[in-house]
Design a protein around this motif. Structure first.
Motif, mmCIF file in Angstrom:
data_model
loop_
_atom_site.group_PDB
_atom_site.id
_atom_site.type_symbol
_atom_site.label_atom_id
_atom_site.label_comp_id
_atom_site.label_asym_id
_atom_site.label_seq_id
_atom_site.Cartn_x
_atom_site.Cartn_y
_atom_site.Cartn_z
ATOM 1 N N SER A 120 0.817 -1.213 0.100
ATOM 2 C CA SER A 120 -0.178 -0.014 -0.047
ATOM 3 C C SER A 120 0.665 1.216 0.032
ATOM 4 N N TRP A 121 1.947 1.128 0.874
ATOM 5 C CA TRP A 121 3.012 2.441 0.740
ATOM 6 C C TRP A 121 3.463 2.786 -0.531
ATOM 7 N N LEU A 122 3.806 1.514 -1.031
ATOM 8 C CA LEU A 122 4.433 1.748 -2.525
ATOM 9 C C LEU A 122 3.417 2.312 -3.621
ATOM 10 N N TYR A 123 2.314 1.733 -3.442
ATOM 11 C CA TYR A 123 1.136 2.307 -4.452
ATOM 12 C C TYR A 123 0.933 3.763 -4.146
ATOM 13 N N LYS A 124 1.035 4.164 -2.810
ATOM 14 C CA LYS A 124 0.666 5.482 -2.414
ATOM 15 C C LYS A 124 1.878 6.540 -2.972
ATOM 16 N N ILE A 125 3.066 6.092 -3.046
ATOM 17 C CA ILE A 125 4.160 6.835 -3.640
ATOM 18 C C ILE A 125 4.214 6.894 -5.051
ATOM 19 N N THR A 126 3.730 5.676 -5.624
ATOM 20 C CA THR A 126 3.520 5.538 -6.967
ATOM 21 C C THR A 126 2.639 6.565 -7.541
ATOM 22 N N THR A 127 1.359 6.315 -6.899
ATOM 23 C CA THR A 127 0.253 7.446 -7.356
ATOM 24 C C THR A 127 0.912 8.650 -7.314
ATOM 25 N N ASN A 128 1.122 9.365 -6.374
ATOM 26 C CA ASN A 128 1.735 10.595 -6.249
ATOM 27 C C ASN A 128 2.584 11.180 -7.312
ATOM 28 N N ILE A 129 3.553 10.056 -7.690
ATOM 29 C CA ILE A 129 4.385 10.278 -8.740
ATOM 30 C C ILE A 129 3.819 10.557 -10.034
ATOM 31 N N CYS A 130 2.648 9.569 -10.424
ATOM 32 C CA CYS A 130 1.984 9.706 -11.613
ATOM 33 C C CYS A 130 0.986 10.913 -11.609
ATOM 34 N N LEU A 131 0.370 11.378 -10.403
ATOM 35 C CA LEU A 131 -0.272 12.262 -10.503
ATOM 36 C C LEU A 131 0.451 13.732 -10.750
ATOM 37 N N ASP A 132 1.623 13.810 -10.386
ATOM 38 C CA ASP A 132 2.515 14.682 -10.790
ATOM 39 C C ASP A 132 2.815 14.834 -11.975
ATOM 40 N N MET A 133 3.058 13.514 -12.673
ATOM 41 C CA MET A 133 3.357 13.438 -14.134
ATOM 42 C C MET A 133 2.370 13.790 -15.069
ATOM 43 N N LEU A 134 1.002 13.654 -14.646
ATOM 44 C CA LEU A 134 -0.260 13.984 -15.378
ATOM 45 C C LEU A 134 -0.690 15.344 -15.112
ATOM 46 N N ASP A 135 0.036 16.220 -14.357
ATOM 47 C CA ASP A 135 -0.350 17.735 -14.245
ATOM 48 C C ASP A 135 -0.330 18.505 -15.524
ATOM 49 N N PRO A 142 -10.131 12.523 -15.397
ATOM 50 C CA PRO A 142 -9.175 13.228 -14.648
ATOM 51 C C PRO A 142 -8.340 12.574 -13.795
ATOM 52 N N ALA A 143 -7.117 12.960 -13.412
ATOM 53 C CA ALA A 143 -6.208 11.995 -13.107
ATOM 54 C C ALA A 143 -6.420 11.384 -11.691
ATOM 55 N N THR A 144 -6.948 12.312 -10.588
ATOM 56 C CA THR A 144 -7.501 11.561 -9.444
ATOM 57 C C THR A 144 -8.525 10.638 -9.511
ATOM 58 N N GLN A 145 -9.388 10.842 -10.322
ATOM 59 C CA GLN A 145 -10.741 9.770 -10.745
ATOM 60 C C GLN A 145 -10.104 8.693 -11.379
ATOM 61 N N ARG A 146 -8.994 8.894 -12.195
ATOM 62 C CA ARG A 146 -8.410 7.741 -12.777
ATOM 63 C C ARG A 146 -7.524 6.750 -11.877
ATOM 64 N N ALA A 147 -7.098 7.511 -11.026
ATOM 65 C CA ALA A 147 -6.401 6.648 -9.907
ATOM 66 C C ALA A 147 -7.316 5.815 -9.085
ATOM 67 N N ILE A 148 -8.535 6.497 -8.631
ATOM 68 C CA ILE A 148 -9.541 6.100 -7.919
ATOM 69 C C ILE A 148 -10.291 4.818 -8.501
ATOM 70 N N LEU A 149 -10.381 4.903 -9.724
ATOM 71 C CA LEU A 149 -11.050 3.868 -10.590
ATOM 72 C C LEU A 149 -10.385 2.513 -10.589
ATOM 73 N N ILE A 150 -9.060 2.953 -11.089
ATOM 74 C CA ILE A 150 -8.239 1.693 -11.093
ATOM 75 C C ILE A 150 -7.978 1.155 -9.804
ATOM 76 N N MET A 151 -7.808 1.722 -8.733
ATOM 77 C CA MET A 151 -7.472 1.216 -7.170
ATOM 78 C C MET A 151 -8.947 0.422 -6.768
ATOM 79 N N ARG A 152 -9.878 0.949 -7.031
ATOM 80 C CA ARG A 152 -11.128 0.387 -6.440
ATOM 81 C C ARG A 152 -11.642 -0.498 -7.443
ATOM 82 N N GLU A 153 -11.571 -0.664 -8.699
ATOM 83 C CA GLU A 153 -12.129 -1.722 -9.509
ATOM 84 C C GLU A 153 -11.046 -2.406 -10.062
#
Length: 334
Positions: A63-78, A144-155
């Motif tokens: 979970s910790w590695l996913y959190k770090i990876t998510t933050n990096i992806c969100l920065d890249m999708l800015d 949007p990037a955050t919705q994308r992360a949520i959809l992938i994480m949840r579903e």
């Protein structure tokens, strides 16, 4: 550094590496690029290594590695740019339409080798393949990037709402609300329904073998018989795409005629689809040069998509393909 400390460090790095493929697959779904996904995961490992002393085990390492990876992806999708497939940008063209200028690589959803995204367990392949299909990844780019992360994480990853909220530093209510919006958007986009490739399926394997035979012999009658009535042929980095078996045949005999006498070298798959290193004739006997990474999409026992990714300078090394293909000339009969 003591021997014990070195052992601990090696154990930490091994624990990171055990999550590399699933993190790479996650980052790819987010970013639509194998190259950016690999960069994101490597950056995540570097950050995790530097801050490992502060990791107190309040969540799992995964979970910790996913959190770090998510933050990096969100920065890249800015930014406003989203990757797409040619079919997302315009209607189909005619077989005689000029190709036009190529567009930059950041415009396109790129293929990912199965070897980068799937673990060793075949069961993992089955659960991951559907969400790595080219159509699904392209559809995710509409979010949007955050919705994308949520959809992938949840579903896709089946994280709980609480785990997802923790990873994104959001409230659970906000996560649930964003998930509903993401689902609504995906229902409108409606990614094309294509089948995952199962090498143990005799019918699927025969379909792909028949395609290779028809393509390498440039038998357009045999080739078009294998295609879906609304088959789509695309060639990133060009935005032109062709629809329908007759138009595909006309294109292959016209603008695409340089593919005659090509060789298709089987790969370990891309995005859960069958894939090939496509080499075209060099003009010298027994020597072929890179033309594309070709990815086939199937549906209901026929081929629904012909994807020719032409950026061979970047993609052939990614798929461990040699810079040329050679065959020994046939010997004289005895």
């Amino acid at each position: 550094m003591s021997e014990q400390t070195g052992t601990i460090d090696a154990d930490v790095l091994r624990s990171f590496e055990s999550h590399r493929r699933e993190l790479c697959a996650y980052a790819y779904r987010m970013l639509g690029s194998s190259f950016e996904a690999e960069d994101a995961v490597q950056d995540a490992f570097t950050r995790a290594w530097k801050s490992y002393d502060s990791f107190e085990g309040r969540s799992s390492l995964r979970s910790w590695l996913y959190k770090i990876t998510t933050n990096i992806c969100l920065d890249m999708l800015d930014g406003p740019q989203r990757r797409a497939r040619p079919m997302d940008l315009s209607g189909p063209g005619t077989p005689d339409h000029p190709l036009g200028p190529p567009k930059p690589d950041y415009v396109w959803v790129e293929p990912i080798p199965n070897s980068l995204a799937f673990g060793a367990d075949p069961a993992d392949h089955a659960s991951a393949k559907d969400s790595l299909r080219l159509a699904f990844v392209a559809a995710c780019q509409h979010l949007p990037a955050t919705q994308r992360a949520i959809l992938i994480m949840r579903e896709v990853l089946r994280f709980s709402a609480n785990e997802t909220a923790e990873a994104l530093t959001m409230s659970t209510a906000s996560v649930n609300s964003a998930l509903q919006r993401a689902r609504a958007t995906m229902s409108k986009v409606k990614p094309a329904d294509t089948d995952s490739y199962d090498e143990t399926d005799t019918d699927q394997r025969k379909l792909i073998n028949d395609f290779v035979t028809a393509f390498e012999s440039y038998d357009m009658d045999a080739l078009t018989a294998l295609l879906k009535t609304d088959v789509a042929l695309s060639m990133p980095p060009f935005d032109l795409w062709i629809s329908g078996p007759e138009n595909v045949a006309a294109f292959m005999l016209g603008t695409g005629a340089a593919c005659r006498n090509s060789r298709l070298v089987p790969l370990g798959g891309a995005n859960g689809h069958p894939a090939f290193g496509h080499y075209k004739p060099s003009g010298e006997p027994g020597r072929w040069v890179p033309w594309s990474v070709t990815v086939l999409e199937m549906q209901d026992g026929v081929i629904a998509g012909l994807n020719f990714f032409l950026d061979t300078e970047r993609l052939f090394p990614l798929f461990d393909l040699p810079p040329e293909w050679t065959e020994e000339p046939a010997g004289e009969p005895a």
